[in-house]
Write a protein that holds these residues in place. Structure first.
Motif, PDB file in Angstrom:
ATOM      1  N   GLY A 161       0.832  -1.205   0.000  1.00  0.00           N
ATOM      2  CA  GLY A 161       0.000   0.000   0.000  1.00  0.00           C
ATOM      3  C   GLY A 161       0.868   1.256   0.000  1.00  0.00           C
ATOM      4  N   GLN A 162       1.917   1.249   0.818  1.00  0.00           N
ATOM      5  CA  GLN A 162       2.801   2.428   0.881  1.00  0.00           C
ATOM      6  C   GLN A 162       3.551   2.628  -0.441  1.00  0.00           C
ATOM      7  N   ALA A 163       3.972   1.531  -1.060  1.00  0.00           N
ATOM      8  CA  ALA A 163       4.700   1.655  -2.335  1.00  0.00           C
ATOM      9  C   ALA A 163       3.774   2.211  -3.419  1.00  0.00           C
ATOM     10  N   VAL A 164       2.505   1.834  -3.363  1.00  0.00           N
ATOM     11  CA  VAL A 164       1.532   2.373  -4.321  1.00  0.00           C
ATOM     12  C   VAL A 164       1.339   3.870  -4.049  1.00  0.00           C
ATOM     13  N   ALA A 165       1.244   4.234  -2.773  1.00  0.00           N
ATOM     14  CA  ALA A 165       1.060   5.641  -2.404  1.00  0.00           C
ATOM     15  C   ALA A 165       2.266   6.477  -2.834  1.00  0.00           C
ATOM     16  N   GLN A 166       3.465   5.932  -2.676  1.00  0.00           N
ATOM     17  CA  GLN A 166       4.666   6.690  -3.077  1.00  0.00           C
ATOM     18  C   GLN A 166       4.629   7.017  -4.560  1.00  0.00           C
ATOM     19  N   ARG A 167       4.182   6.067  -5.367  1.00  0.00           N
ATOM     20  CA  ARG A 167       4.127   6.296  -6.811  1.00  0.00           C
ATOM     21  C   ARG A 167       3.119   7.384  -7.179  1.00  0.00           C
ATOM     22  N   ALA A 168       2.137   7.609  -6.320  1.00  0.00           N
ATOM     23  CA  ALA A 168       1.098   8.608  -6.615  1.00  0.00           C
ATOM     24  C   ALA A 168       1.656  10.026  -6.625  1.00  0.00           C
ATOM     25  N   ALA A 169       2.818  10.223  -5.973  1.00  0.00           N
ATOM     26  CA  ALA A 169       3.406  11.573  -5.931  1.00  0.00           C
ATOM     27  C   ALA A 169       3.714  12.052  -7.350  1.00  0.00           C
ATOM     28  N   GLY A 170       4.131  11.137  -8.200  1.00  0.00           N
ATOM     29  CA  GLY A 170       4.443  11.504  -9.587  1.00  0.00           C
ATOM     30  C   GLY A 170       3.215  11.971 -10.352  1.00  0.00           C
ATOM     31  N   PRO A 186       6.414   9.900   2.992  1.00  0.00           N
ATOM     32  CA  PRO A 186       7.766  10.327   2.682  1.00  0.00           C
ATOM     33  C   PRO A 186       7.860  11.846   2.863  1.00  0.00           C
ATOM     34  N   LEU A 187       9.079  12.368   2.947  1.00  0.00           N
ATOM     35  CA  LEU A 187       9.277  13.781   3.256  1.00  0.00           C
ATOM     36  C   LEU A 187       8.464  14.718   2.383  1.00  0.00           C
ATOM     37  N   SER A 188       8.370  14.353   1.090  1.00  0.00           N
ATOM     38  CA  SER A 188       7.735  15.278   0.154  1.00  0.00           C
ATOM     39  C   SER A 188       6.210  15.147   0.087  1.00  0.00           C
ATOM     40  N   GLY A 189       5.625  14.205   0.837  1.00  0.00           N
ATOM     41  CA  GLY A 189       4.191  13.956   0.592  1.00  0.00           C
ATOM     42  C   GLY A 189       3.305  14.127   1.805  1.00  0.00           C
ATOM     43  N   THR A 190       2.001  14.083   1.555  1.00  0.00           N
ATOM     44  CA  THR A 190       1.026  14.101   2.637  1.00  0.00           C
ATOM     45  C   THR A 190       0.092  12.926   2.397  1.00  0.00           C
ATOM     46  N   TRP A 191      -0.023  12.047   3.350  1.00  0.00           N
ATOM     47  CA  TRP A 191      -0.982  10.953   3.265  1.00  0.00           C
ATOM     48  C   TRP A 191      -1.969  11.155   4.394  1.00  0.00           C
ATOM     49  N   GLU A 192      -3.255  11.056   4.081  1.00  0.00           N
ATOM     50  CA  GLU A 192      -4.263  11.358   5.099  1.00  0.00           C
ATOM     51  C   GLU A 192      -4.989  10.095   5.555  1.00  0.00           C
ATOM     52  N   LEU A 193      -4.905   9.817   6.849  1.00  0.00           N
ATOM     53  CA  LEU A 193      -5.582   8.648   7.420  1.00  0.00           C
ATOM     54  C   LEU A 193      -7.082   8.924   7.531  1.00  0.00           C
ATOM     55  N   ARG A 194      -7.892   7.986   7.033  1.00  0.00           N
ATOM     56  CA  ARG A 194      -9.344   8.151   7.049  1.00  0.00           C
ATOM     57  C   ARG A 194     -10.005   6.836   7.445  1.00  0.00           C
ATOM     58  N   THR A 195     -11.303   6.878   7.725  1.00  0.00           N
ATOM     59  CA  THR A 195     -12.028   5.627   7.947  1.00  0.00           C
ATOM     60  C   THR A 195     -12.274   4.982   6.578  1.00  0.00           C
TER      61      THR A 195
END
Ligand code: DGY
Length: 323
Positions: A161-170, A186-195
């Motif tokens: 899941g995290q590796a997929v999220a990292q690719r979304a930055a591009g 990662p330093l450059s991103g924002t991931w938001e925890l939700r239900t």
């Protein structure tokens, strides 16, 4: 002099470099084929061996392990191990191991391949060209949906899941995720925890990355699909039974969901017949970890774990500990 190499049961053929290592170090109970063995031949093989390498297609429960008195380790050639009854293995003193990390990138890449193929109608376009049906560029042909700048929803924020999220930055995407605990981005991103419901309601693309357990079976059913946007696309590269396939088909047919990219199915290799005729669905034959590098490393990890257990050391990737 008699052959002292330990006896290994291997349920299917693995890539050549792995086979070479296996043959160098072990005697095989029998020559494996490409396809999954029958339950009786699986059981007979496990009865003979001290170690086994099995794949996700082999269901291993208490009955399968009856008589497997010499067996010390079941190395599952997959990161997911829902095919093995851990309690039954534990009860028989059998260590079960998996193959984490080495397939994370391969599976995250394939998730993106499915997401992009579904959004941009890649398979429909390929079929049109091959069928000789392309008569030239038009401004309205096979229009898809934009990916960049949209919202990606991730259900299960483990390694993949995290590796997929990292690719979304591009793709400059907003990432919402459902997980048991917050995961630092990662330093450059924002991931938001939700239900789960918030992710389902708000995301344009939803990708599933939880393991299959009793709790996650049909995690995405009729009610959850109903929360998703009509324009949303669902991607599943985790395990088929996490999604209620009949409910998914219904949502796609009624167009309350725009599309789906699937690599896994409820009853592999059987595919729901109605999925086969829906053009807004991209279907792959469980290819998540199918790169040379991942599949070779998965085999090497199985061998490392077997070597550890037979050498009396802890298995680096044990998912149960029966000692
Ligand atoms: C896994 O490792 O769980 C994959 O599904 C195998 O390809």
């Amino acid at each position: 002099m008699s052959d002292q190499r330990p006896l290994l049961y291997l349920s299917r053929l693995l890539p050549d470099p792995v086979m070479a290592k296996i043959r160098e170090r072990y005697r095989l109970v029998e020559e494996p084929g490409d396809l999954s063995p029958s339950p009786s031949s699986l059981q007979a093989g496990l009865r003979e061996a001290v170690a086994a390498i099995v794949t996700l297609s082999e269901r291993i429960d208490g009955d399968t392990l009856v008589g497997a008195s010499r067996l010390r380790i079941l190395a599952n050639y997959a990161v997911g191990y829902n095919n093995v009854d851990l309690t039954a293995a534990h009860g028989r003193g059998v260590i079960v191991t998996n193959t984490p990390d080495v397939l994370t990138d391969a599976t995250a890449d394939l998730t993106w391949a499915l997401l992009l193929a579904t959004a941009r109608r890649v398979v429909e376009g390929d079929a049109l060209v091959r069928a000789g049906g392309w008569t030239g560029w038009t401004a309205t042909q096979l229009l898809g949906v934009e990916v960049a700048g949209r919202t990606l929803g991730i259900i299960g924020m483990g390694r993949i899941g995290q590796a997929v999220a990292q690719r979304a930055a591009g793709f400059r995407m907003r990432v919402l995720y459902q997980a048991r605990r917050p995961i630092p981005p990662p330093l450059s991103g924002t991931w938001e925890l939700r239900t789960l419901s918030e992710v389902l309601r708000q995301a344009d693309f939803i990708s599933i990355h939880v393991p299959l357990t009793d709790t996650t079976r049909h995690l995405i059913g009729r009610a959850e699909l109903a929360l998703m946007r009509q324009t949303a696309v669902l991607i599943n590269t985790a395990r088929g039974p996490i999604v209620d396939e009949a409910a998914l088909v219904e949502a796609l047919q009624k167009r309350t969901l725009a599309g789906a990219g699937l690599d896994v199915y409820e009853e592999e290799p059987r595919i729901h017949p109605r999925l086969l005729v829906l053009p807004q669905v991209v279907l792959l034959p469980h290819l998540g970890s199918a790169t040379w590098s991942a599949r070779i490393q998965m085999g090497m990890i199985c061998l490392q774990n077997i070597e550890a257990v037979l050498g009396g050391r802890p298995a680096p990737n044990a998912v149960n500990d029966s000692r």
